[in-house]
Design a protein around this motif. Structure first.
Motif, PDB file in Angstrom:
ATOM      1  N   GLY A 122     -33.857 -11.715  -3.786  1.00  0.00           N
ATOM      2  CA  GLY A 122     -33.538 -10.857  -2.648  1.00  0.00           C
ATOM      3  C   GLY A 122     -32.642 -10.982  -1.732  1.00  0.00           C
ATOM      4  N   ILE A 123     -32.675  -9.860  -0.626  1.00  0.00           N
ATOM      5  CA  ILE A 123     -31.422 -10.388   0.457  1.00  0.00           C
ATOM      6  C   ILE A 123     -32.237 -11.636   1.660  1.00  0.00           C
ATOM      7  N   GLY A 124     -31.302 -12.485   1.115  1.00  0.00           N
ATOM      8  CA  GLY A 124     -31.889 -13.990   2.745  1.00  0.00           C
ATOM      9  C   GLY A 124     -32.389 -14.569   1.560  1.00  0.00           C
ATOM     10  N   ARG A 153     -37.449 -11.104   4.779  1.00  0.00           N
ATOM     11  CA  ARG A 153     -37.362 -10.556   4.123  1.00  0.00           C
ATOM     12  C   ARG A 153     -36.496  -8.957   4.312  1.00  0.00           C
ATOM     13  N   ILE A 154     -37.192  -8.407   3.571  1.00  0.00           N
ATOM     14  CA  ILE A 154     -36.387  -7.316   3.650  1.00  0.00           C
ATOM     15  C   ILE A 154     -36.624  -6.116   4.814  1.00  0.00           C
ATOM     16  N   LEU A 196     -42.104  -4.862   7.154  1.00  0.00           N
ATOM     17  CA  LEU A 196     -41.186  -6.091   6.403  1.00  0.00           C
ATOM     18  C   LEU A 196     -41.543  -5.550   4.777  1.00  0.00           C
ATOM     19  N   CYS A 197     -40.687  -5.925   3.827  1.00  0.00           N
ATOM     20  CA  CYS A 197     -40.888  -6.364   2.969  1.00  0.00           C
ATOM     21  C   CYS A 197     -40.182  -7.412   1.668  1.00  0.00           C
ATOM     22  N   ARG A 198     -41.272  -8.073   0.132  1.00  0.00           N
ATOM     23  CA  ARG A 198     -40.903  -8.703  -0.315  1.00  0.00           C
ATOM     24  C   ARG A 198     -40.627  -7.710  -1.704  1.00  0.00           C
ATOM     25  N   ILE A 212     -46.015  -5.093   0.920  1.00  0.00           N
ATOM     26  CA  ILE A 212     -45.343  -4.794   2.638  1.00  0.00           C
ATOM     27  C   ILE A 212     -45.912  -5.998   3.412  1.00  0.00           C
ATOM     28  N   VAL A 213     -44.936  -6.781   3.632  1.00  0.00           N
ATOM     29  CA  VAL A 213     -45.570  -8.510   4.228  1.00  0.00           C
ATOM     30  C   VAL A 213     -46.254  -8.309   5.695  1.00  0.00           C
TER      31      VAL A 213
END
Length: 754
Positions: A122-124, A153-154, A196-198, A212-213
């Motif tokens: 994922g992004i990052g 995360r996203i 914040l998502c993963r 959802i983190v």
């Protein structure tokens, strides 16, 4: 192409370049000599000279391990960071150690999607990839190994429509694809909350699912722009328990055997809202009869090294953060408040430890000598820039006017001398106004203004520059390793681009002309007063390299200095703290200087804090964009003056004069004909009329959308294009793959997120 030196046994320039290319970024001088079969000190010395020549010409460059690569080329195997997605949904990346502008890297289709039981990239995230250069100069990457999940995360906004399924909308403008909450995840957040998502699993078709983190609060709340910016860029926040315990146990320093500087009327001059004070200044005429009309200047800097010991919890935390981050409504400090705002801050009328440099200048501002001192000082006064300037001009506050003759006039006298030396040195004089977003305590945006620059600002800036030079000189003289602030001259590619553009606005740059600060200043002076000044100023700025931290000195091009090291802001920059410790050790100023362990890590520290600085700058810029979008959201439909600052095949970027905000005018909305982008002349050309929108053109636009969550502005062009010759009929309408369609639909509909 010409041959190399005859002493290289007939070896050619082409052969050397080919050897560097074959090394794929793994060849240093030793490996190149071995690959080329060179033996003996004489041949190796000439190889070194020719490599230096290729570097000067911009043909090759060196990475942080001193290996040679072709300019603009990347090693075949490298570590990258996933940064976003392109218009087709493919992942984009950039080198993890990209100190300068890097070419586009796309992961090959399907790469990083993850398999059974494996989380998708994922992004990052970081990954080890194998690169293959494409015909257009970009790179295609194939995964070798996933190196770690993103720390941030996203960042998304939860949307729960009355009908249909919940969606997660990424706040990053580069992430155009929505996500679906994984099973059971949708109940963790309410509609409109930041989360914040993963990525749970990448799917080749359809939307991706996400876990959802963390829930961060309402996306429409005051300060959401800063929260988004900090999390989107992974800026570390807060302090560990170990740091808090360490700072709690610190006892205030005592004078001990420090040099007593309390009799000097050192003062701090800072912005009116400053809470920490790194530096204090003092000046007086030199009483040495051999230096008639000369000046003595003292710059005293907060002695952070007295409190932050190398290898301790506070030191590790400061290294991780790298620098303080300044957002419109808050500061994310590098050090805990007890240090940054108290023990290390040079508060008015309070005694503090300092590391000071005493500099002697002649009447023309040339430095005659300097000496570093571990001192004990008491700031005579805290002044704002405006107050100091007003006093010099005859209208300051009572406190400032009381200091006028004894403190301020000598400071200005020394500054006038230094100005002579600065003029002779000719540093780069780019006009780069800084936007300041004024925010109330409740988070309401009150307005946007350009920070004024007075002589008071320039005085402090010049004194700090001289102190930084002294730090580098002293450490070099003692042969002590240090971290330099390096700003290399522009690359040949950027200069060629500048030379191609300037004739379109009536100026020129001779191809092959070596870049020099004086030459850039001459160009800017020629453009001053013309309608093209802002554009020329901006393209000159864009042509410059980014400054970095390095242990190898390459000088500072912008300041036109041979050596330069950050020394003056240890409260907010880790680089300065390393220089303080190096000076303490090299000059025997205490037993709390640079350790052997820190000395061995300076190169990696330089790399890390360069990346930390990039991260902070990106977060600061994004937060400003989001706050300004929030400010302009209430003025949707309003008309504004602006200037075209960028042109692409999908539209024109316009900078609004009032706020400095940048917005996009989609190409599909420009009149009733198709416009194509001419890269060579930096214009959008109407295929029927020949009308042109050019870089730097002053225009009027209407705000169609302002989206605080992304910081995006969507604009409508109200100014007609400038007339121009009609394009060749044979070429009309041919376009390129992915080219913008004819008018007939907008890329984003009003009210929808873009």
């Amino acid at each position: 192409m010409s041959d190399l030196d005859p002493k290289l046994a007939g070896f050619t320039r082409e052969g050397l370049v080919a050897a560097i290319k074959s090394g794929e970024g793994h060849f240093g001088k030793r490996e190149l000599a071995r690959a080329l079969g060179l033996k003996g000190a004489d041949q190796k010395r000439h190889l070194k000279e020719q490599l230096a020549l290729l570097e000067d010409e911009g043909v090759v460059s060196r990475d942080n391990k001193k290996n040679y690569v072709l300019a603009g080329a990347l090693p075949a195997v490298t570590v990258v960071v996933i940064t976003g997605r392109d218009e087709h949904g493919e992942l984009l990346a950039e080198p993890a150690r990209a100190d300068r502008g890097a070419p586009i890297i796309r992961l090959a289709p399907g790469e990083g999607a993850g398999g059974k039981g494996e989380t998708a990239v994922g992004i990052g995230d970081k990954a080890l990839v194998r690169l293959a250069e494409q015909e257009d100069g970009s790179y295609e990457a194939r995964m070798l190994k996933k190196l770690g999940q993103s720390a941030h995360r996203i960042l998304c906004v939860m949307r729960k429509p009355e009908k249909g399924y919940a969606r997660l909308l990424p706040v990053d403008r580069r992430s155009r694809h929505e996500l679906i909450p994984a099973k059971g995840e949708g109940e963790k957040a309410a509609d409109g909350e930041l989360v914040l998502c993963r990525i749970a699993k990448e799917r080749r078709f359809g939307l991706k699912t996400a876990e959802i983190v963390e829930v961060l609060g309402d996306a429409d709340s005051a300060g959401a722009g800063s929260v988004i910016a900090l999390h989107a860029h992974g800026v570390p926040q807060g302090f560990s328990e170990a740091e808090l315990q360490e700072v709690k146990a610190i006892k205030p320093a005592s004078m001990g055997n420090r040099t007593d500087l309390r009799d000097l009327a050192l003062i701090t001059i800072d912005p009116d809202d400053a809470k920490d004070h790194d530096d204090a200044v003092w000046a007086a005429p030199d009483e040495d009869p051999s230096n008639k009309d000369g000046w003595v200047v003292m710059v005293a800097i907060a002695d952070v090294a007295a409190y932050v010991q190398s290898g301790g919890s506070l030191d590790r935390g400061a290294y991780k953060r790298g620098n303080s981050v300044y957002l419109p409504d808050r500061v994310i400090p590098m050090l805990p408040e007890r240090l940054s705002n108290d023990l290390c801050s040079l508060r008015e009328l309070e005694e503090r430890p300092c590391l000071a440099v005493r500099m002697v200048f002649d009447r023309n501002g040339s430095k005659k000598s300097h000496k570093f001192i571990r001192g004990w000082m008491k700031s005579a006064a805290k002044l704002a820039y405006t107050d100091a300037q007003d006093a010099i001009e005859g209208g300051g506050s009572n406190k400032a006017m009381a200091l006028l003759d004894v403190v301020l006039r000598p400071l200005w006298g020394a500054y006038e001398a230094l100005q002579k030396a600065r003029a002779a040195r000719e540093p780069l004089e780019i006009d780069a106004p800084e936007r300041r977003v004024r925010v109330s305590e409740s988070g309401e945006v009150l307005g946007v203004q350009v920070r004024e620059r007075f002589d008071a600002h320039k005085l402090i800036e010049e004194f700090m520059i001289q102190a930084n030079v002294c730090a580098a000189e002293s450490l070099e003289k003692k042969r002590t390793p240090l971290i330099y602030r390096v700003h290399e001259q522009p690359s040949r590619e950027k200069i060629d681009g500048l030379a191609s553009f300037l004739p379109t606005v009536g100026f020129k740059w001779v191809r092959g002309e070596k870049p020099a600060t004086g030459r850039f200043n001459k160009l800017l002076a020629q453009a001053k007063g013309t309608e093209h000044y802002e554009t020329v100023n901006e393209v000159v700025l864009r042509s410059q390299s980014q400054a970095v931290y390095e242990t190898d000195n390459a000088g500072h091009f912008g300041l036109n200095l041979d050596r330069y090291a950050h020394f003056t802001s240890p409260i907010r920059r880790y680089a300065d703290l390393t220089v303080h410790r190096a000076l303490i050790r090299a000059l025997d100023l205490g037993n709390d200087g640079q350790s052997d362990e820190e000395r061995s890590r300076l190169a990696s520290i330089a790399d890390e804090i360069t990346q930390s600085e990039r991260r902070a700058m990106a977060a600061e810029r994004d937060a400003v964009d989001r706050f300004i979008a929030l400010y302009l959201a209430e003025r949707v439909g309003g008309e504004f003056d602006g200037r075209i600052t960028g042109l692409t095949r999908f539209g024109a970027f316009v900078r609004l004069a009032e706020t400095g905000a940048d917005g996009l005018v989609p190409v599909s909305t420009l009149g009733h004909e198709r416009f194509e982008h001419d890269e060579a002349t930096h214009v959008l050309v109407g295929m029927e009329s020949g009308g042109r929108y050019r870089l730097g053109m002053n225009v009027k636009v209407r705000i169609e959308e302002a989206t605080p969550i992304t910081g995006g502005l969507l604009l409508e062009m109200l100014t007609d294009p400038e007339p121009g010759p009609r394009p060749n009929r044979r070429n009309r309408g041919r376009g390129r793959p992915g080219h913008a369609p004819k008018r007939g639909g907008r890329p984003w509909k009003k009210g929808k997120r873009r």
